[in-house]
Design a protein around this motif. Structure first.
Motif, short mmCIF file in Angstrom:
data_model
loop_
_atom_site.label_atom_id
_atom_site.label_comp_id
_atom_site.label_asym_id
_atom_site.label_seq_id
_atom_site.Cartn_x
_atom_site.Cartn_y
_atom_site.Cartn_z
N THR A 1 50.89 37.29 38.33
CA THR A 1 49.49 37.21 37.90
C THR A 1 48.55 37.64 39.01
O THR A 1 47.60 38.40 38.79
CB THR A 1 49.16 35.78 37.43
N MET A 2 48.82 37.16 40.23
CA MET A 2 47.98 37.55 41.37
C MET A 2 48.07 39.05 41.62
O MET A 2 47.06 39.69 41.94
CB MET A 2 48.39 36.77 42.61
N GLY A 3 49.26 39.62 41.47
CA GLY A 3 49.43 41.06 41.66
C GLY A 3 48.65 41.85 40.62
O GLY A 3 48.05 42.88 40.94
N ALA A 4 48.67 41.38 39.38
CA ALA A 4 47.93 42.07 38.32
C ALA A 4 46.42 42.00 38.58
O ALA A 4 45.71 43.01 38.43
CB ALA A 4 48.28 41.46 36.97
N PHE A 5 45.94 40.82 38.96
CA PHE A 5 44.50 40.69 39.26
C PHE A 5 44.11 41.53 40.47
O PHE A 5 43.05 42.16 40.49
CB PHE A 5 44.12 39.23 39.49
N LEU A 6 44.95 41.56 41.49
CA LEU A 6 44.65 42.36 42.67
C LEU A 6 44.64 43.84 42.34
O LEU A 6 43.78 44.59 42.80
CB LEU A 6 45.67 42.07 43.78
N GLY A 7 45.59 44.28 41.51
CA GLY A 7 45.60 45.68 41.08
C GLY A 7 44.35 46.03 40.29
O GLY A 7 43.78 47.11 40.46
N GLY A 8 43.91 45.13 39.41
CA GLY A 8 42.69 45.37 38.65
C GLY A 8 41.45 45.42 39.54
O GLY A 8 40.56 46.25 39.34
N TYR A 9 41.41 44.56 40.55
CA TYR A 9 40.27 44.54 41.48
C TYR A 9 40.24 45.81 42.32
O TYR A 9 39.17 46.38 42.56
CB TYR A 9 40.33 43.30 42.35
N VAL A 10 41.41 46.28 42.76
CA VAL A 10 41.47 47.53 43.52
C VAL A 10 41.01 48.69 42.64
O VAL A 10 40.27 49.56 43.10
CB VAL A 10 42.91 47.75 44.06
N TYR A 11 41.43 48.72 41.38
CA TYR A 11 40.99 49.77 40.48
C TYR A 11 39.47 49.70 40.27
O TYR A 11 38.79 50.73 40.26
CB TYR A 11 41.70 49.66 39.13
N TYR A 12 38.92 48.49 40.14
CA TYR A 12 37.48 48.32 39.98
C TYR A 12 36.73 48.86 41.20
O TYR A 12 35.75 49.59 41.07
CB TYR A 12 37.16 46.84 39.75
N LEU A 13 37.21 48.49 42.41
CA LEU A 13 36.54 48.97 43.62
C LEU A 13 36.67 50.48 43.76
O LEU A 13 35.73 51.16 44.19
CB LEU A 13 37.12 48.27 44.84
N LYS A 14 37.82 51.03 43.41
CA LYS A 14 38.02 52.48 43.49
C LYS A 14 37.08 53.22 42.55
O LYS A 14 36.48 54.22 42.90
CB LYS A 14 39.47 52.81 43.17
N SER A 15 36.96 52.69 41.34
CA SER A 15 36.06 53.35 40.38
C SER A 15 34.60 53.19 40.80
O SER A 15 33.79 54.08 40.56
CB SER A 15 36.28 52.80 38.98
#
Length: 90
Positions: free
Chosen positions: A59-73
């Motif tokens: 779950t933490m990995g999924a949230f971290l991946g989503g946050y990285v995608y948000y910051l990248k976009s």
């Protein structure tokens, strides 16, 4: 083969005059015999704490991946032209 652990305790004295029994305890602890005498290696032992830890890290990995995608976009959408700035930072 000579350096491998062996358990020759059930051999006949004529076949093996000096049986090697150094690994009998280890071999008995590793193999999982069923009541029918068949060694089964496909047994799965579940652990509740391990399952919880796997779930938390996934779950933490999924949230971290989503946050990285948000910051990248967010970085990709912001266009700052520093070359055309009229004021200096110094």
């Amino acid at each position: 083969y000579m350096q491998s652990g062996k358990c020759e305790s059930n051999f006949d004295e004529d076949d093996v005059p000096y049986p090697e029994e150094g690994a009998c305890v280890y071999i008995e602890s590793v193999k999982g015999l069923q009541s029918d005498g068949i060694i089964r290696s496909d047994q799965r032992i579940s652990s509740k704490p391990a399952s919880v830890a796997i779930g938390i890290f996934a779950t933490m990995g999924a949230f971290l991946g989503g946050y990285v995608y948000y910051l990248k976009s967010k970085i990709a959408s912001s266009r700052v032209n520093l070359a055309g700035a009229s004021t200096s930072l110094a």
